[in-house]
Enzyme design. Structure first.
Site, short mmCIF file in Angstrom:
data_model
loop_
_atom_site.label_atom_id
_atom_site.label_comp_id
_atom_site.label_asym_id
_atom_site.label_seq_id
_atom_site.Cartn_x
_atom_site.Cartn_y
_atom_site.Cartn_z
N CYS A 1 0.81 -1.20 0.00
CA CYS A 1 0.00 0.00 0.00
C CYS A 1 0.85 1.26 0.00
O CYS A 1 2.06 1.23 0.15
CB CYS A 1 -0.92 0.04 1.22
SG CYS A 1 -0.04 0.05 2.77
N GLY B 1 -0.15 -0.08 -4.80
CA GLY B 1 -1.28 -0.96 -4.52
C GLY B 1 -2.44 -0.65 -5.42
O GLY B 1 -2.82 0.53 -5.57
N ASN C 1 0.88 1.25 6.33
CA ASN C 1 1.77 0.62 5.37
C ASN C 1 2.77 -0.23 6.15
O ASN C 1 3.56 0.30 6.91
CB ASN C 1 2.51 1.69 4.54
CG ASN C 1 3.53 1.10 3.59
OD1 ASN C 1 3.50 -0.09 3.30
ND2 ASN C 1 4.41 1.93 3.08
N GLY C 2 2.71 -1.55 5.97
CA GLY C 2 3.61 -2.44 6.67
C GLY C 2 2.89 -3.66 7.21
O GLY C 2 1.72 -3.91 6.90
N TYR D 1 12.95 -1.80 -6.57
CA TYR D 1 11.74 -1.99 -7.37
C TYR D 1 10.56 -1.13 -6.98
O TYR D 1 9.88 -0.58 -7.83
CB TYR D 1 11.35 -3.47 -7.31
CG TYR D 1 10.05 -3.81 -8.00
CD1 TYR D 1 9.93 -3.72 -9.39
CD2 TYR D 1 8.93 -4.24 -7.27
CE1 TYR D 1 8.74 -4.04 -10.03
CE2 TYR D 1 7.74 -4.55 -7.91
CZ TYR D 1 7.64 -4.46 -9.28
OH TYR D 1 6.47 -4.75 -9.91
#
Length: 477
Positions: free
Chosen positions: A12, A40, A114-115, A256
């Site tokens: 996300c 996401g 996020n995580g 990436y």
């Protein structure tokens, strides 16, 4: 992973804004999420507050599918948080879409995350044992439930009191009726940056690119272990936890995940990727005719390899940018053709050539194998596959959907065996030391997926869907 991808998938992007402009927060958040769409594509949501009431709109799909002009115009307020999701804990279902909102005795609270928490199962069980009702299967709801029950005067203190109990990766944004808060885990695993708005106020986002889109300046990272109140007149900062040493920033942000224009750990991602390509060329000098990237994230690395090796660079593969995520499930036969739909070779570039193919990673190997076949079918004499990260041998438990060990090709086969499986003439992974040289850091990064050594203890039996089975049995979720 999506229907056609063989890449590690992120979960996300988060965004938050405290604006001085009336009823512009939702619109600015929409633009911020749009800039974070690559992180996401399953779902998106925005929560806003006008100081008296909180409104929330979220749904499955891309940002511009979930939000229309009519929806944005109804989300009134100067405060907003947003989220764009790829699921890593919990399935891709509406009940798991963020931001999540609770009504508490202190008023409504919304949170976007996020995580991944590696101790989410234990924390969730504690909440259920205390009679807490949970309706999703994500660790985000666990964090919000703990925050709603936390002690402390003010939300900076409440967040600070929860953070020692949260083990793992989290970059979070929190919305209350009258405030926006941001916090980051003490290892610094996931990125989080904050900036000033030209018209006054502040914004926070997973990547600097999302802040630049809305005109932010004076951008800096939220420090590991830090909690920040985006107060409309000044940032109020509390170092809730000491920074863990060594830190454990995610290497894959450079390789990436992040946009090439983003700055991660003070480094421009595009420049790091070019250095990765240069380092691969130093480690693996190959006699060839053309350097070709797998678009898009590998383009800077291919440029770096070409410059260092003095072998011409060219575009040999075209990427169909309109495949995106689809909710129409492919048949088995069409799934096998997925790479052909996503990439098209340029025969005139590849025919009769010794090709160096540059990519950032290989996870399962399915896409890589098909790419080699496509390039050979285009007439290439040789295909030398070069990868700008080491072999991925272990899954990630900190917020990257990196498959299970059984699905990781490098966890089951050696490099020479993988080369034969892919059908390449050579397969060349950058060394761990070479990768860190290109990043310009000796330590401070998490390389667990390459080494199997995690920054903290993890339960390797944890899975993406570990909370799904309890939804029909414990009566709570």
């Amino acid at each position: 992973m999506d229907n056609y991808s063989d890449k590690p998938q992120h979960e996300c992007g988060v965004f938050g804004i405290s604006s001085r402009m009336p009823n512009e927060a939702a619109r600015q958040t929409f633009f911020g999420l749009f800039a974070l769409q690559h992180r996401g594509q399953e779902a998106a949501g925005i929560a806003v507050s006008d100081g008296e009431r909180m409104a929330l709109h979220k749904g499955q799909g891309l940002v511009n599918q979930v939000f229309s002009e009519d929806v944005i115009s109804q989300l009134e307020g100067k405060l907003a948080i947003g989220h764009t999701r790829y699921s890593t804990t919990g399935s891709s279902s509406l009940e798991n879409v963020q931001p999540m909102q609770f009504n508490t005795k202190h008023g409504p609270v919304a949170l976007a995350h996020n995580g991944n928490l590696v101790n989410a199962a234990e924390l969730r069980k504690e909440l259920l044992d205390q009679g807490m009702g949970l309706v999703s299967s994500t660790d985000t709801e666990v964090m919000l439930a703990m925050l709603a029950r936390a002690k402390g005067a003010g939300f900076i203190k409440k967040i600070s009191n929860c953070m020692p109990k949260w083990i793992g990766a989290y970059s979070i944004v929190i919305l209350t009726l009258d405030g926006i808060f941001a916090a980051r885990d003490p290892w610094g695993l996931r990125p989080l940056t904050i900036g000033s708005l030209s018209q006054g106020g502040y914004a926070v986002a997973s990547e600097t690119g999302a802040l630049q889109v809305i005109g932010c300046h004076s951008i800096r990272e939220v420090n590991p272990g830090e909690v920040i109140d985006l107060h409309n007149s000044a940032l109020i900062v509390n170092q809730a936890l000491p920074v863990k040493q060594p830190q454990a920033k995610c290497t894959f942000e450079h390789i990436y995940f992040s946009r090439p224009d983003s700055i991660w750990d003070g480094k421009v991602v595009h420049q790091v990727r070019r250095r990765l390509g240069e380092q691969v060329a130093k480690e693996f000098p190959i006699e060839a005719d053309v350097v070709v990237p797998v678009p898009d994230s590998s383009i800077p690395a291919a440029l770096g390899y070409a410059v260092e090796s003095q072998i011409p660079y060219d575009i040999g593969l075209l990427k169909n940018r309109y495949i995106g995520r689809t909710f129409i499930q492919p048949s088995e036969s069409s799934r096998k053709k997925g790479v052909d739909m996503k990439y098209s070779p340029i025969d005139q570039v590849l025919s009769g050539q010794r090709v160096i193919l540059i990519d950032d990673s290989i996870v399962r190997g399915t896409t890589a194998k098909r790419l080699v076949k496509l390039i050979r079918e285009a007439g290439a004499k040789e295909v030398h596959f070069c990868i700008t990260c080491p072999p991925i041998i272990a899954p990630c438990f900190m917020g990257v959907d990196m498959s299970t060990p059984e699905e990781l090709i490098a966890s089951n086969f050696g490099i020479e065996e993988i080369k034969e499986l892919l059908g390449a003439d050579s397969l060349n992974y950058i060394s761990l030391e070479g990768m860190m040289t290109a990043i310009n850091s000796i330590e401070g990064y998490c390389n667990a997926c390459f080494t199997g050594t995690y920054p903290f203890e993890v339960n390797q039996s944890n899975t993406k869907y570990q909370f799904e089975s309890s939804k029909n049995t414990d009566g709570q979720c």
